[in-house]
Design an enzyme around this catalytic site. Structure first.
Site, short mmCIF file in Angstrom:
data_model
loop_
_atom_site.label_atom_id
_atom_site.label_comp_id
_atom_site.label_asym_id
_atom_site.label_seq_id
_atom_site.Cartn_x
_atom_site.Cartn_y
_atom_site.Cartn_z
CG HIS A 73 37.36 92.86 -48.47
ND1 HIS A 73 38.06 93.47 -47.45
CD2 HIS A 73 36.05 93.14 -48.22
CE1 HIS A 73 37.22 94.07 -46.63
NE2 HIS A 73 35.99 93.89 -47.07
CG ASN A 146 36.36 95.95 -42.46
OD1 ASN A 146 36.90 95.08 -43.16
ND2 ASN A 146 35.21 96.52 -42.79
CG HIS A 337 30.99 81.98 -43.59
ND1 HIS A 337 30.18 83.09 -43.48
CD2 HIS A 337 30.17 80.91 -43.48
CE1 HIS A 337 28.93 82.70 -43.30
NE2 HIS A 337 28.90 81.38 -43.29
CE1 TYR A 360 30.58 88.30 -45.25
CE2 TYR A 360 32.89 87.88 -45.65
CZ TYR A 360 31.88 88.74 -45.30
OH TYR A 360 32.16 90.06 -45.00
FE1 HDE Z 1 32.38 91.55 -46.14
N1 HDE Z 1 32.30 90.40 -47.82
N2 HDE Z 1 30.42 91.95 -46.33
N3 HDE Z 1 32.42 92.82 -44.53
N4 HDE Z 1 34.31 91.21 -45.94
C1 HDE Z 1 33.34 89.77 -48.37
O1 HDE Z 1 33.26 87.53 -49.07
C2 HDE Z 1 29.54 91.30 -47.15
C3 HDE Z 1 31.40 93.50 -43.98
C4 HDE Z 1 35.13 91.63 -44.93
O2 HDE Z 1 40.07 88.31 -46.92
C5 HDE Z 1 32.94 88.84 -49.48
O3 HDE Z 1 34.77 85.91 -49.48
C6 HDE Z 1 28.21 91.74 -46.92
C7 HDE Z 1 31.74 94.05 -42.71
C8 HDE Z 1 36.48 91.21 -45.16
O4 HDE Z 1 38.84 86.92 -48.09
C9 HDE Z 1 31.41 89.00 -49.54
C10 HDE Z 1 28.28 92.70 -45.95
C11 HDE Z 1 33.04 93.68 -42.50
C12 HDE Z 1 36.44 90.49 -46.36
C13 HDE Z 1 31.17 89.99 -48.41
C14 HDE Z 1 29.67 92.81 -45.57
C15 HDE Z 1 33.45 92.91 -43.65
C16 HDE Z 1 35.08 90.51 -46.81
C17 HDE Z 1 33.70 89.01 -50.76
C18 HDE Z 1 27.16 93.53 -45.36
C19 HDE Z 1 33.93 94.02 -41.30
C20 HDE Z 1 37.61 89.85 -47.06
C21 HDE Z 1 34.68 87.86 -50.82
C22 HDE Z 1 26.15 92.75 -44.74
C23 HDE Z 1 33.55 93.36 -40.09
C24 HDE Z 1 37.72 88.40 -46.71
C25 HDE Z 1 34.29 86.98 -49.74
C26 HDE Z 1 38.98 87.83 -47.30
C27 HDE Z 1 34.62 89.88 -47.97
C28 HDE Z 1 29.93 90.37 -48.09
C29 HDE Z 1 30.12 93.76 -44.61
C30 HDE Z 1 34.78 92.40 -43.76
C31 HDE Z 1 30.84 89.46 -50.86
C32 HDE Z 1 26.98 91.25 -47.65
C33 HDE Z 1 30.85 94.86 -41.77
C34 HDE Z 1 37.68 91.50 -44.29
O5 HDE Z 1 30.75 87.80 -49.26
#
Ligand code: HDE
Length: 673
Positions: A73, A146, A337, A360
């Site tokens: 993202h 999402n 988060h 997060y």
């Molecule tokens: Fe994320 N995800 N994600 N994700 N995600 C991040 O956190 C992660 C997942 C989503 O606009 C990171 O601050 C793991 C699902 C959005 O700043 C990180 C898993 C969904 C955004 C991270 C998921 C999301 C992130 C990278 C699997 C939809 C952008 C930067 C367990 C519900 C937030 C940050 C923004 C961002 C980890 C799966 C949505 C790396 C480990 C499912 C919208 O922490």
């Protein structure tokens, strides 16, 4: 809400908003400087001196301007706004911001793509992030969502594998912001829980027309808890007021060249124009006792709750009404988060959610450089926050007094925990029992029923787009074995689907598998979404000597909330027959047909012949992309010359019909023409 009306978060941010205009240039220590272009040297041609604190400060700061981009993202765009409830949700949750009808809460929303780096194009075929921070009176609540309601994997421990597979391949860092390569499809074929998500990813959902025209989904099942302690399972939805719309793949690829900032520009411009993006909040609620009444596990993040079975209750509306002042300070530094919750909202044991609850904060520590990121203006709650946490990089709060521990007598045992009845957060007391095991629940094992449900719910044209997307993506893979594995995998979804892909790829048609999923869910098809002309962009091609009827045309379009823009053969302005002038927004060389929702020809020729090769190309491309095309006055003869008169969505000299065509947006019956 009127522009610039100040909500509480806005007022808080005002303290930090700085205008450098008309100010004296100083160092960061406040020292006014008499010179900012020449470093301090021993002689005008001599070496630069170490004592030049100004040059050192300026360059040191510059050297440290970049922070790590988000691992996923990274490319995002955000805006401020407000959320207002329609109804009291007290029967379901004690969350204060949802407690009464008409209650308003400031929000900050960041949209993003997943796979690309910060500088990648907006139109990648990709999932879009849709993160909302509600600045509630009880602390920040983040709905980190999402635009697709399911996810690729069922357990967070696989997230690094998924992301490694989709990101550029490590040996040559190719390709950027694309899933059309071997490692991604190798991951898909070898991790078949991806099947349902891949159907969405190959559909029009992953190439939205605008951030303003996509849904948002919390994906996981969360919990709501009311004052009585009663809990409900919940899924969160954002429904765009303009409906859900997409571009087609050919446009997506071309837009990435013509305007790689297409989505961010669209959001920014709409807010500047006062055409505020709006989304309604919807809830699907399942009672605790109904947890096991479904033919899927409600904790499985690769499953939806079909809206026909569990209706979406619309409970409020979010309006985005203010652009950020500074991209870095706000959009880049915002830290979302899923674990930022308020009383009345809690988690479930979805193993994907559980891993997110760890990830997060961990990611912010590296990205924002330490544990004090909550003090950054964009991240601060609007309510007071006090505890015994101290120090760390970039600490800004000046905590007074000698006590920074609990329990104490020197500060009357404060700051003190707050009982649940007075608003203290208390985790839901879910009963948990079991052996420590590393395994997937057997209830998570069906990967294909809902993938087939999605396929069955698509219109013919949506099905065609899915086939085209699979064929494109797999066609880009180098290894034939990967294509074969994927075909084999999706023969569990639909024989028609794989037969048509295999045909495009020159592969053997797989054996027909017995599939018995007849169910469909009309809510999944974009064919059933709202169709509105509002905020659509119409390119009017006109030239010097144009007929003044263009003025009334523009007026009608604007009254319908459509945005007309004039395209001509030169910049500046063009003059009508009666000598009045109208400003030109684009020339035929700076604009591109793919950047407009519809094209209208207002005049055939100007002083110079307008119809060089660009103008017919504009029209032909709009036609090929199934878009509305209009003409007034002698412009109609251009459509005639191109042989388009009488085709669906081609409208001459009828503004009312043209506006209806703009709302319709696409004329799929032109397929094959
Ligand atoms: Fe994320 N995800 N994600 N994700 N995600 C991040 O956190 C992660 C997942 C989503 O606009 C990171 O601050 C793991 C699902 C959005 O700043 C990180 C898993 C969904 C955004 C991270 C998921 C999301 C992130 C990278 C699997 C939809 C952008 C930067 C367990 C519900 C937030 C940050 C923004 C961002 C980890 C799966 C949505 C790396 C480990 C499912 C919208 O922490």
């Amino acid at each position: 809400m009127k522009k610039n009306e100040q909500n509480k978060k806005n007022q808080q941010l005002n303290k930090y908003r700085v205008n450098d205009r008309n100010k004296a240039l100083t160092t960061n220590q406040g020292l006014k400087m008499n010179e900012d272009e020449f470093s301090l040297k021993a002689g005008d041609r001599g070496p630069t001196l170490l004592e030049d604190f100004h040059m050192r400060e300026k360059i040191t700061h510059f050297d440290h301007e970049r922070i790590p981009e988000r691992v996923v993202h990274a490319r995002g765009f955000a805006a401020h706004g407000e959320f207002e409830t329609y109804v009291s949700l007290k029967p379901y949750t004690k969350a204060d911001f949802l407690s009464e009808a008409g209650k308003k809460t400031p929000v900050f929303v960041r949209f993003s793509t997943v796979a690309g780096s910060r500088g990648s194009g907006d139109l990648a075929r990709d999932v879009r992030g849709f993160s909302t921070k509600f600045y509630t009176e009880e602390g920040n609540y983040d709905l980190v969502a999402n635009n697709i309601p399911v996810f690729f994997i069922q357990d967070g421990i696989k997230f690094p594998d998924l992301i490694h597979a989709v990101k550029p391949e490590p040996h040559n860092e190719i390709p950027q912001a694309q899933s059309a390569h071997d490692t991604f499809w190798d991951f898909v074929a070898n991790n078949q829980e991806t099947a349902h998500m891949i159907m969405w990813h190959m559909s029009d959902r992953s190439i939205p027309r605008s951030f303003r025209m996509m849904e948002g989904f919390g994906v996981h099942t969360f919990r709501l808890i009311n004052e009585e302690g009663q809990a409900f399972f919940v899924k969160f939805h954002w429904k765009p007021v303009l409906g859900v719309h997409s571009v087609i793949w050919d446009e997506a690829q071309r837009i990435n060249g013509a305007d790689p900032d297409f989505h961010r520009r669209d959001l920014y411009d709409s807010i500047e124009n006062g055409q505020y993006p709006e989304y309604e909040l919807g809830l699907q609620i399942i009672k605790e006792e109904d947890e096991f009444k479904f033919d899927f596990d409600i904790l499985d993040p690769t499953k939806i709750w079909p809206e026909e079975d569990v209706p979406v209750q619309i409970v409020g509306k979010m309006t985005l009404n203010q652009n950020v002042d500074n991209y870095f300070a706000e959009t880049e530094q915002v830290a979302f988060h899923p674990g930022h919750v308020v009383p009345g909202i809690d988690f479930t044991n979805d193993p994907l959610l559980q891993a997110r609850l760890f990830s997060y904060t961990d990611t912010q520590l590296i990205r924002l450089g330490g544990p004090n990121f909550h003090e950054l203006p964009i991240n601060q709650p609007v309510c007071p926050f006090h505890n015994n946490q101290r120090d760390g990089y970039g600490r800004q709060t000046i905590n007074r007094g000698q006590v920074s521990y609990y329990r104490n007598s020197l500060a009357d045992n404060t700051p003190n925990p707050v009982p649940e009845e007075e608003g203290g957060y208390k985790h839901y007391q879910e009963k948990v029992e079991g052996k420590k095991v590393r395994m997937r629940s057997i209830s998570f094992e069906d990967h294909f029923t809902q993938a087939a449900l999605f396929w069955n719910s698509m219109s013919d044209i949506e099905k065609q787009h899915i086939i085209d997307a699979f064929s494109f993506e797999l066609g880009k893979c180098q290894e034939e074995t990967i294509r074969e594995q994927v075909i084999d995998m999706f023969s569990n979804v639909s024989h028609e689907l794989v037969t048509r892909i295999a045909d495009n790829l020159g592969l053997a048609i797989p054996k027909k598998k017995e599939i018995d999923y007849a169910k469909s869910s009309p809510a999944l098809s974009q064919a059933n979404t709202k169709k509105k002309a509002d905020t659509r962009k119409v390119g009017i091609i006109a030239a010097d000597g144009f007929d003044p009827e263009v003025y009334s045309l523009i007026k009608y379009l604007q009254e319908a909330d459509i945005n007309p823009e004039i395209i001509s053969d030169h910049q500046g302005s063009i003059s009508s027959k009666d000598g009045s002038k109208i400003p030109v927004h684009h020339t035929l060389k700076t604009a591109d047909s793919v950047l407009f929702d519809a094209i209208l020809i207002a005049s055939k020729e100007g002083k110079k012949p307008l119809y060089t090769k660009e103008a017919p190309t504009f029209v032909k491309e709009a036609f090929m992309h199934y878009k509305p095309i209009g003409a007034i006055q002698d412009g109609a003869s251009v459509l005639e010359d191109l042989g388009l008169t009488g085709e669906k969505g081609v409208i001459t000299n009828d503004t009312y019909q043209f506006i209806e065509a703009v709302a319709e947006a696409r004329f799929w019956d032109r397929v094959g023409k």
